[in-house]
Design a protein around this motif. Structure first.
Motif, PDB file in Angstrom:
ATOM      1  N   TYR A  74       0.814  -1.222   0.000  1.00 28.49           N
ATOM      2  CA  TYR A  74       0.000   0.000   0.000  1.00 28.49           C
ATOM      3  C   TYR A  74       0.842   1.264   0.000  1.00 28.49           C
ATOM      4  CZ  TYR A  74       1.310   0.523   4.872  1.00 28.49           C
ATOM      5  OH  TYR A  74       2.055   0.680   6.024  1.00 28.49           O
ATOM      6  N   VAL A  75       2.123   1.177   0.325  1.00 28.64           N
ATOM      7  CA  VAL A  75       2.933   2.371   0.574  1.00 28.64           C
ATOM      8  C   VAL A  75       3.017   3.261  -0.661  1.00 28.64           C
ATOM      9  CG1 VAL A  75       5.237   3.210   1.163  1.00 28.64           C
ATOM     10  CG2 VAL A  75       4.261   1.285   2.423  1.00 28.64           C
ATOM     11  N   VAL A  76       3.409   2.704  -1.805  1.00 28.01           N
ATOM     12  CA  VAL A  76       3.535   3.500  -3.026  1.00 28.01           C
ATOM     13  C   VAL A  76       2.181   4.058  -3.430  1.00 28.01           C
ATOM     14  CG1 VAL A  76       4.042   3.399  -5.489  1.00 28.01           C
ATOM     15  CG2 VAL A  76       5.600   2.338  -3.870  1.00 28.01           C
ATOM     16  N   ARG A  77       1.149   3.240  -3.332  1.00 29.87           N
ATOM     17  CA  ARG A  77      -0.199   3.708  -3.680  1.00 29.87           C
ATOM     18  C   ARG A  77      -0.560   4.954  -2.883  1.00 29.87           C
ATOM     19  NH1 ARG A  77      -4.810   0.222  -1.195  1.00 29.87           N
ATOM     20  NH2 ARG A  77      -3.950   1.351   0.596  1.00 29.87           N
ATOM     21  N   ASP A  78      -0.336   4.892  -1.573  1.00 27.09           N
ATOM     22  CA  ASP A  78      -0.708   6.022  -0.722  1.00 27.09           C
ATOM     23  C   ASP A  78       0.173   7.241  -0.978  1.00 27.09           C
ATOM     24  OD1 ASP A  78      -2.563   4.313   0.274  1.00 27.09           O
ATOM     25  OD2 ASP A  78      -1.734   4.157   2.288  1.00 27.09           O
ATOM     26  N   LEU A  79       1.457   7.008  -1.269  1.00 23.64           N
ATOM     27  CA  LEU A  79       2.364   8.132  -1.514  1.00 23.64           C
ATOM     28  C   LEU A  79       1.972   8.914  -2.773  1.00 23.64           C
ATOM     29  CD1 LEU A  79       5.837   6.570  -0.641  1.00 23.64           C
ATOM     30  CD2 LEU A  79       4.786   8.518   0.506  1.00 23.64           C
ATOM     31  N   VAL A  80       1.700   8.206  -3.867  1.00 23.54           N
ATOM     32  CA  VAL A  80       1.378   8.919  -5.108  1.00 23.54           C
ATOM     33  C   VAL A  80      -0.003   9.555  -5.035  1.00 23.54           C
ATOM     34  CG1 VAL A  80       2.946   7.557  -6.541  1.00 23.54           C
ATOM     35  CG2 VAL A  80       0.591   6.786  -6.245  1.00 23.54           C
ATOM     36  N   LYS A  81      -0.925   8.908  -4.349  1.00 25.25           N
ATOM     37  CA  LYS A  81      -2.251   9.508  -4.200  1.00 25.25           C
ATOM     38  C   LYS A  81      -2.181  10.770  -3.343  1.00 25.25           C
ATOM     39  CE  LYS A  81      -5.908   7.015  -3.487  1.00 25.25           C
ATOM     40  NZ  LYS A  81      -6.853   6.035  -2.929  1.00 25.25           N
ATOM     41  N   THR A  82      -1.433  10.676  -2.237  1.00 25.77           N
ATOM     42  CA  THR A  82      -1.322  11.829  -1.345  1.00 25.77           C
ATOM     43  C   THR A  82      -0.604  12.984  -2.019  1.00 25.77           C
ATOM     44  OG1 THR A  82      -1.269  10.352   0.574  1.00 25.77           O
ATOM     45  CG2 THR A  82      -0.500  12.604   0.912  1.00 25.77           C
ATOM     46  N   ALA A  83       0.466  12.671  -2.772  1.00 28.20           N
ATOM     47  CA  ALA A  83       1.234  13.728  -3.438  1.00 28.20           C
ATOM     48  C   ALA A  83       0.358  14.523  -4.392  1.00 28.20           C
ATOM     49  CB  ALA A  83       2.420  13.123  -4.184  1.00 28.20           C
ATOM     50  N   THR A  84      -0.444  13.817  -5.182  1.00 27.75           N
ATOM     51  CA  THR A  84      -1.264  14.523  -6.173  1.00 27.75           C
ATOM     52  C   THR A  84      -2.548  15.079  -5.572  1.00 27.75           C
ATOM     53  OG1 THR A  84      -2.253  12.421  -6.867  1.00 27.75           O
ATOM     54  CG2 THR A  84      -0.345  13.205  -8.101  1.00 27.75           C
ATOM     55  N   MET A  85      -2.996  14.537  -4.466  1.00 25.52           N
ATOM     56  CA  MET A  85      -4.169  15.099  -3.798  1.00 25.52           C
ATOM     57  C   MET A  85      -3.806  16.425  -3.134  1.00 25.52           C
ATOM     58  SD  MET A  85      -6.493  13.374  -0.802  1.00 25.52           S
ATOM     59  CE  MET A  85      -6.881  11.965  -1.850  1.00 25.52           C
ATOM     60  N   LYS A  86      -2.610  16.481  -2.569  1.00 23.67           N
ATOM     61  CA  LYS A  86      -2.175  17.684  -1.864  1.00 23.67           C
ATOM     62  C   LYS A  86      -1.786  18.796  -2.833  1.00 23.67           C
ATOM     63  CE  LYS A  86       1.763  17.286   0.184  1.00 23.67           C
ATOM     64  NZ  LYS A  86       2.813  16.886   1.151  1.00 23.67           N
ATOM     65  N   CYS A  87      -1.045  18.417  -3.878  1.00 22.63           N
ATOM     66  CA  CYS A  87      -0.480  19.424  -4.784  1.00 22.63           C
ATOM     67  C   CYS A  87      -1.177  19.493  -6.131  1.00 22.63           C
ATOM     68  CB  CYS A  87       1.004  19.142  -5.013  1.00 22.63           C
ATOM     69  SG  CYS A  87       2.012  19.139  -3.526  1.00 22.63           S
ATOM     70  N   GLY A  88      -1.993  18.498  -6.441  1.00 22.94           N
ATOM     71  CA  GLY A  88      -2.554  18.448  -7.782  1.00 22.94           C
ATOM     72  C   GLY A  88      -1.512  18.013  -8.795  1.00 22.94           C
ATOM     73  N   GLY A  89      -1.946  17.651  -9.977  1.00 22.98           N
ATOM     74  CA  GLY A  89      -1.009  17.252 -11.020  1.00 22.98           C
ATOM     75  C   GLY A  89      -1.114  15.777 -11.348  1.00 22.98           C
ATOM     76  N   CYS A  90      -0.296  15.372 -12.310  1.00 26.57           N
ATOM     77  CA  CYS A  90      -0.239  13.980 -12.762  1.00 26.57           C
ATOM     78  C   CYS A  90       1.096  13.392 -12.339  1.00 26.57           C
ATOM     79  CB  CYS A  90      -0.394  13.908 -14.277  1.00 26.57           C
ATOM     80  SG  CYS A  90      -0.299  12.230 -14.928  1.00 26.57           S
ATOM     81  N   TYR A  91       1.055  12.275 -11.615  1.00 31.41           N
ATOM     82  CA  TYR A  91       2.275  11.620 -11.151  1.00 31.41           C
ATOM     83  C   TYR A  91       2.435  10.304 -11.905  1.00 31.41           C
ATOM     84  CZ  TYR A  91       6.096  10.962  -7.853  1.00 31.41           C
ATOM     85  OH  TYR A  91       7.346  10.851  -7.285  1.00 31.41           O
ATOM     86  N   VAL A  92       3.572  10.180 -12.609  1.00 30.71           N
ATOM     87  CA  VAL A  92       3.859   8.994 -13.420  1.00 30.71           C
ATOM     88  C   VAL A  92       4.967   8.209 -12.722  1.00 30.71           C
ATOM     89  CG1 VAL A  92       4.487   8.152 -15.702  1.00 30.71           C
ATOM     90  CG2 VAL A  92       3.290  10.339 -15.466  1.00 30.71           C
ATOM     91  N   TYR A  93       4.601   7.081 -12.139  1.00 27.95           N
ATOM     92  CA  TYR A  93       5.527   6.275 -11.351  1.00 27.95           C
ATOM     93  C   TYR A  93       5.873   5.004 -12.129  1.00 27.95           C
ATOM     94  CZ  TYR A  93       7.248   3.411  -7.443  1.00 27.95           C
ATOM     95  OH  TYR A  93       8.009   2.606  -6.625  1.00 27.95           O
TER      96      TYR A  93
END
Length: 725
Positions: free
Chosen positions: A210-229
Motif C-alpha cells: 500500500y505504501v507507493v499507492r498512498d504516496l502517489v495519491k497523497t502527493a497529487t491530492m495535496k499538490c494536484g497534477g499527474c504523477y507517473v511512477y
C-alpha cells in the motif's frame, strides 16, 4: 488548443549488466507505448544498466556501455516523435550520478541527477553515487563524442531543471525523492509543473504494497497534477524482488497501474489526461496558489514539441480505478514464485532440487515452485509474454514443448527427495510423498544411515571413541555432533543428486538446490552450518514461520491439496534425535527454548526498533506482563541474545534468500552487524538484572503498602462501628 495528453509508464524486468537484454526491453516498451497512443514514455530507475550493478558502478565499462545503449536508443526509428525518459548512470566532472536522461528526436534535452539517495535497508546508493545538491541549478555537460556525433550537440543541460513543451511542463523525481520528507514534487507543483515522473527501483516486502499507492495519491491530492511512477520488476541479480506496481495518478486518483507480480518482462500502462483538470484543481487550492506566487522557479528547457494532438476532443480521458492490495498470503504465493522463475531462467540450470521433509518449511518451498509452475501455465494459456514460453523450452531442452498442466511442468522442474534416517518418522515420510504426488514433483525416498555410519566409523577409527546420543548416555557435545552429521550429510547428497539427476533422466543441465530455513530460524541460528539449509537459493529465507503457516492455509484452498492440512497441524521437528517407540521426542520450539511467535517479536525489536538487550527487556516486560513475570522476561531476552551471539557467524554463509521481512538477519546485505560477539553480554545483562531487581522491589513495596493500607482501613472501619482497637 491541445489539452489532452496520453502518457506511458513502463515496468521492466531488467538484469544488472545485461545491456543487450535491457535495450530490447526498453525498445519493446517504447513500441508498446506508441501503439497505445502515448507521446511521452517514462521508465524505471537505472533501466539501461540495471539497478543492482553495485560495485560495477566503479567500473568505467558500466558507464561506457550505458552510453552505447543510449546511442542505440537515440538512433532507433521507433523513438521518433516521442519524448522519452530513461534511467542510467552518468559521470559529470569525475563524479558519478544516478540520472534520468530525457531525449526527443535525436536530441538530449536534459540530464537530471538524483537529489536524494537511499542508504537504508537493502540500499547503499552513496557507496556509488553522489546526490545533486545544487537546487534548481543546471550546468553544462560535455557529451561523449559517440553521442555528440548522433545528436549534433556538444553541451547539454545537467542538473535540477524541468522540460517545458508547447502545451505542458514536465518535472522529475527519482525513487527516494518520493519517500523523503522534502519531496521534490511539492516545489515542482508550486512552480507549475503539471506532469511529474518518478523512475524507481523499489523492492517488495510483505504488507508494504500500500505504501507507493498512498504516496502517489497523497502527493497529487495535496499538490494536484499527474504523477507517473515507473518501477522495476523482478530479480535484478539480487535477493530483492522489484515489485512493479507502476502507476499513473491524477489529482489524488489512480488512473492506471501495473501488476505487482508478473512473469511478463515488459508491461506498459497508459492514461489519457486532460491538462485543464490539473489547472482547475490547483487553482481551487487557494493555499497552494498563494505559495506558488512566491515559489522560486526551476530552470526551464524549452522544447518545440507538443504532447497533445491538435484535434483531441474525441480522446476519452482515463477514469479513476481501485487499487486493491494483495494479502500477505497472496504476496508469498506470487513474489517468491516470480523470483524463482527469474533465477532459474537466468542461471542456465534445468530446474530445482529440494530435500522434502514433510514439514512446514520444505513443504512451503515445494509449493512455491508449484506456484511458479501455475503462473507459467497461466501465462502460456493466455498468450502472455512469448519470452516465457521460449525460456521454458530452452530450460527443458525441448524446442517444441508446451506444458499441459502445472503438475506436469512441476515434474520437469522440481526433484524432491525425502532423506530418511532411523530417527525419521513414518508420518513425515508419508506427508512428503503425498505432497509430492499432489504437485507432481519427481519424488524419491532415500535412506542415509549407511553414509552417516561410514563417516562416524572414520572418526572412531582415528580416536577409538564412538559418540552417543543423550538418550543413550552421551554428553551434550556428542548429542549435537550426531545431529549435525545427519544434517550435513543431507547437504552433500543434495548437491550430488542436483548435479546428476538430470543426467540420470537424460536431460541437459543441472539443478539448483533450494534451501528451506525460515527467517526466524536464521535469526535464532537454529540450523546447522553447512547442512541442507546451505543451498543455492532460498525462497522462504525472509519469511516467518507464522506467515508460512498462513500461506499453507491459503495454498490448501487455492491448489486444492488436502495433505497440507496435516502438514500444518504437525509439530515442527528436525527429527535428528532417536524416536521413542516410533514417536517424536524432539520439537523445534523445545530445542530453541522459545516459540516462533516470540522469535518474530525479538526480530522486530532487534532490527526494526533497534533494541539492544536492555531496551528490548524494557519493552517486553510491559508487553508480556500478562503472561510472564519480570524475571521470566529477563531470562527469555538473555537466552535470545546468547543464542543470537553464539550463532551470528552462521549468517555469513546464509543461503541467498528472497527478501520479504523487514527484520531479516541477512548478513552484509540487509543486516550490517558483527558476527563475533561477547556471548555473555555482561554489561547489558547486568543492566537487565538491576531493572528486574528494581521492579521486584517496587512490587514488594507496593505489596507492603497495600497490606498496611488494608490494616489501616480495617482499623478505621472498627472505629466507625464502635469496636475498640
Amino acid at each position: 488548443m491541445g489539452r489532452k495528453v496520453t502518457i506511458a509508464a513502463a515496468t521492466l524486468n531488467q538484469w544488472a549488466l545485461d545491456f543487450e537484454g535491457n535495450l530490447d526491453r526498453i525498445l519493446q516498451s517504447i513500441l508498446d507505448a506508441k501503439e497505445m497512443g502515448a507521446t511521452f514514455r517514462s521508465g524505471p530507475e537505472l533501466e539501461i544498466c540495471g539497478y543492482s550493478c553495485e560495485d560495477h558502478f566503479y567500473e568505467s565499462d558500466t558507464f561506457l556501455h550505458s552510453w552505447e545503449v543510449l546511442a542505440e536508443l537515440l538512433q532507433a526509428p521507433l523513438c521518433k516523435d516521442m519524448l522519452i525518459d530513461v534511467g542510467m548512470p552518468v559521470m559529470h566532472r569525475n563524479v558519478a550520478y544516478n540520472c534520468r536522461v530525457i531525449f526527443l528526436n535525436k536530441k538530449i534535452l536534459l540530464i537530471r541527477p538524483k537529489k536524494i539517495l537511499c542508504d537504508d535497508g537493502n540500499y547503499r546508493e552513496t557507496r556509488w553515487f553522489t546526490s545533486w545538491k545544487k537546487d534548481k541549478e543546471v550546468e553544462d555537460f560535455h557529451l561523449p563524442r559517440m553521442i555528440g556525433n548522433i545528436t549534433g550537440q556538444k553541451l547539454v543541460p545537467f542538473g535540477d531543471a524541468v522540460i517545458s513543451t508547447l502545451d505542458t511542463c514536465i518535472g522529475f523525481e527519482i525513487c527516494e525523492e518520493l519517500w523523503c520528507p522534502e519531496s521534490s514534487h511539492v516545489p515542482l507543483s508550486l512552480d507549475g509543473v503539471e506532469i511529474i515522473c518518478n523512475g524507481s527501483g523499489s523492492h517488495t516486502e510483505l504488507r508494504k504494497g500500500y505504501v507507493v499507492r498512498d504516496l502517489v495519491k497523497t502527493a497529487t491530492m495535496k499538490c494536484g497534477g499527474c504523477y507517473v511512477y515507473s518501477n522495476l520488476r523482478g530479480c535484478d541479480g539480487q535477493r530483492v524482488y522489484f515489485d512493479g506496481t507502476s502507476s499513473i495518478t491524477l489529482n489524488g486518483h489512480v488512473l492506471s497501474r501495473a501488476r505487482q507480480f508478473s512473469l511478463d518482462e515488459v508491461e506498459v500502462i497508459t492514461a489519457t489526461i486532460d491538462l485543464e483538470d490539473i489547472r482547475s484543481y490547483r487553482d481551487s487550492k487557494r493555499s497552494n496558489a498563494h505559495l506558488s506566487s512566491i515559489s522560486k522557479s526551476y530552470p526551464r528547457i524549452l522544447v518545440d514539441f507538443s504532447l497533445s494532438p491538435e484535434l483531441d476532443t474525441v480522446l476519452p480521458i482515463a477514469q479513476p480505478i481501485e487499487w486493491p492490495c494483495l494479502s500477505p498470503e497472496e504476496e508469498i504465493a506470487q513474489g517468491p514464485a516470480c523470483w524463482l522463475w527469474d533465477y532459474l531462467r537466468r542461471s542456465g540450470q534445468g530446474g530445482f532440487f529440494l530435500p522434502l521433509s514433510g514439514g512446514v518449511d520444505s513443504s512451503s518451498t515445494a509449493l512455491l515452485v508449484y506456484s511458479m509452475c501455475t503462473l507459467i501455465m497461466e501465462n502460456v494459456q493466455r498468450g502472455g509474454d512469448p519470452k516465457v514460453l521460449s525460456d521454458l523450452r530452452r530450460i527443458t531442452g525441448d524446442p517444441e514443448y508446451t506444458p499441459k498442466s502445472a503438475s506436469e511442468l512441476c515434474n520437469r522442474f522440481l526433484v524432491t527427495c525425502y532423506m530418511g534416517t532411523d530417527n525419521s518418522s513414518k508420518e513425515t515420510k508419508q506427508r512428503a510423498a503425498a505432497l509430492a504426488a499432489a504437485i507432481g514433483s519427481y519424488h524419491m525416498h532415500i535412506t542415509i544411515d549407511k553414509a552417516i555410519s561410514a563417516v562416524l566409523e572414520i572418526f572412531s577409527t582415528v580416536t577409538g571413541l564412538f559418540p552417543k546420543f543423550a538418550v543413550n548416555g552421551g554428553c551434550p557435545r556428542q548429542n549435537l555432533a550426531l545431529q549435525n552429521i545427519q544434517a550435513r550429510m543431507r547437504m552433500v547428497l543434495c548437491y550430488l543428486f542436483a548435479q546428476l539427476m538430470l543426467w540420470a533422466r537424460d536431460r541437459p543441465g543441472g539443478l539448483l538446490v533450494l534451501g528451506s530455513a525460515n527467517v526466524d530460524e536464521a535469526l535464532r541460528g537454529y540450523m546447522t552450518k553447512y547442512d541442507c539449509s546451505s543451498a543455492d537459493i532460498n525462497p522462504i529465507g525472509g519469511i516467518s514461520k507464522t506467515d508460512l503457516r498462513r500461506f499453507l492455509h491459503y495454498a490448501k484452498e487455492k491448489f486444492k491439496i488436502p495433505i497440507i492440512g496435516d502438514i500444518i497441524s504437525a509439530p515442527p521437528t528436525a527429527e535428528l534425535e532417536p524416536l521413542k517407540q516410533g514417536q517424536l521426542t524432539q520439537t523445534d520450539e523445545e530445542d530453541m527454548g522459545m516459540t516462533y511467535a516470540e522469535l518474530s517479536q525479538f526480530g522486530r525489536l532487534r532490527k526494526i526498533e533497534n533494541c539492544g538487550p536492555y531496551s528490548m527487556y524494557c519493552k517486553l516486560v510491559q508487553t508480556w506482563s500478562s503472561s510472564y513475570s519480570s524475571k521470566q522476561v529477563a531470562e527469555k531476552v538473555k537466552h535470545f541474545f546468547r543464542c543470537y551471539a553464539i550463532n551470528r557467524h552462521k549468517m555469513t554463509v546464509l543461503t541467498p534468500s528472497y527478501h520479504a521481512e523487514s527484520y531479516s538477519p541477512d548478513d552484509n546485505r540487509f543486516d550490517l552487524r558483527p558476527f563475533l560477539y561477547r556471548a555473555n553480554w555482561s554489561w547489558q545483562f547486568r543492566a537487565i538484572d538491576k531493572q528486574v531487581e528494581h521492579i521486584s522491589s517496587v512490587k514488594r513495596s507496593a505489596s507492603s503498602g497495600s497490606i498496611k493500607q488494608s490494616k489501616k482501613s480495617e482499623n478505621v472501619s472498627k472505629v466507625r462501628t464502635g469496636v475498640t482497637v
